[in-house]
Design a protein around this motif. Sequence first.
Motif, PDB file in Angstrom:
ATOM      1  N   VAL A  79       0.729  -1.275   0.130  1.00 31.25           N
ATOM      2  CA  VAL A  79       0.159   0.028   0.037  1.00 31.25           C
ATOM      3  C   VAL A  79       0.758   1.216  -0.033  1.00 31.25           C
ATOM      4  N   LYS A  80       1.942   1.191   0.822  1.00 31.26           N
ATOM      5  CA  LYS A  80       2.797   2.504   1.006  1.00 31.26           C
ATOM      6  C   LYS A  80       3.693   2.588  -0.302  1.00 31.26           C
ATOM      7  N   SER A  81       4.231   1.432  -1.036  1.00 34.24           N
ATOM      8  CA  SER A  81       5.046   1.725  -1.962  1.00 34.24           C
ATOM      9  C   SER A  81       4.581   1.963  -3.422  1.00 34.24           C
ATOM     10  N   ARG A  82       3.069   1.477  -3.571  1.00 31.32           N
ATOM     11  CA  ARG A  82       2.472   1.384  -4.974  1.00 31.32           C
ATOM     12  C   ARG A  82       1.618   2.535  -5.142  1.00 31.32           C
ATOM     13  N   ASN A  83       0.979   2.989  -4.096  1.00 31.42           N
ATOM     14  CA  ASN A  83      -0.116   4.059  -4.043  1.00 31.42           C
ATOM     15  C   ASN A  83       0.909   5.363  -4.357  1.00 31.42           C
ATOM     16  N   LEU A  84       0.223   6.369  -5.160  1.00 31.75           N
ATOM     17  CA  LEU A  84       0.907   7.421  -5.498  1.00 31.75           C
ATOM     18  C   LEU A  84       0.238   8.717  -4.865  1.00 31.75           C
ATOM     19  N   VAL A  85      -0.446   8.484  -3.776  1.00 30.61           N
ATOM     20  CA  VAL A  85      -1.156   9.540  -3.007  1.00 30.61           C
ATOM     21  C   VAL A  85      -1.040   9.283  -1.506  1.00 30.61           C
ATOM     22  N   ARG A 203      -4.767   6.746  -8.615  1.00 33.00           N
ATOM     23  CA  ARG A 203      -3.445   6.735  -7.802  1.00 33.00           C
ATOM     24  C   ARG A 203      -3.363   5.835  -6.675  1.00 33.00           C
ATOM     25  N   LEU A 204      -4.493   5.496  -6.203  1.00 34.33           N
ATOM     26  CA  LEU A 204      -4.836   4.323  -5.289  1.00 34.33           C
ATOM     27  C   LEU A 204      -4.496   2.950  -6.218  1.00 34.33           C
TER      28      LEU A 204
END
Length: 327
Positions: A79-85, A203-204
């Motif tokens: 979740v932390k590494s791939r989400n852009l927001v 972005r999620l």
Amino acid sequence: MNATAMPFFLDGRQRHYLATHTPFYYTPRTSLVSWLPDHLLTLAVPVVAYWALSIFFHILDTSGWKWLDRYRLHESEEVKSRNLVSRGQVFWAVIFQQFVQTALGLWWIEEMPVGADVDHLANMLRLAEPMARAVTLVFGEKTGSQILATQGAEGLYTLYWWAIPSAKFFLGMFIIDTWQYFLHRAMHMNTFLYKKFHSYHHRLYVPYAYGALYNHPLEGFLLDTVGAVLAEWIANLSTREAMLLFGISTFKTVDDHCGYKLPWDPLQLISSNNADYHDIHHQVIGIKSNFSQPFFIHWDAILGTRMTRKDIELRRQKQQQKAHKTQ
């Protein structure tokens, strides 16, 4: 209503039955919460439902409980590494959308009679003649008259308190599903609409509960607010029917983004349109599939945009076979 206006099949016993029987869900109270009128509570319910369920899943996300790992669709680090927001940006964007949604709701929604302010007996009697015509048309004059004479009140009660509200509720669900499917699909098929608006939501890459309404403000207005208004208007929902629909719709939307495939989650049991189904849509391989939300998947199934985990596995196998042949 005087006796001369009474439908022919309703004798004193049947009229008494209609006047004294109400379903378990009915309350004569003119507001469900003493300090808040029902039409304003209808606007508050989606917001409260959204954050109540989101907080529950956020607790699961941050708990560190190992037994939950088997139910997670993605690892916490993913979740932390791939989400852009960031989560903070998501939080404030959702708050803004809910503020706009509530403000528009205050302009749209009207205060209507509820509870004891509604003359339910008069409403049922208005349905009596159409129901009688339908019964005699289906069963014939003689048999239909016998049915009405013995069970007319029970039939009218069921029609008014159960059949019509259920039909209106499912119509509202269908309208929301239809509106969101075709608008959502258009947002993906039109490059301008995707880049300008819907790309915000994607972005999620790895969804989580309170990111369910993370959208561009204009998309949030069109997709969620307008869809809800259309459902209430076309289905002719009462205040409390709209409250129930909006609450369940919100719960379902949050649950579809929760990131868990939970075997005991009732919202994931009632429909194939669940967190796992919508998670596929957020991945690269499924970004032009699984547009249905929030209730059912009939439009995906009918129009050929449904993708399952099995479909993904078969596609990967074909890609691997193709790669082997080219070597």
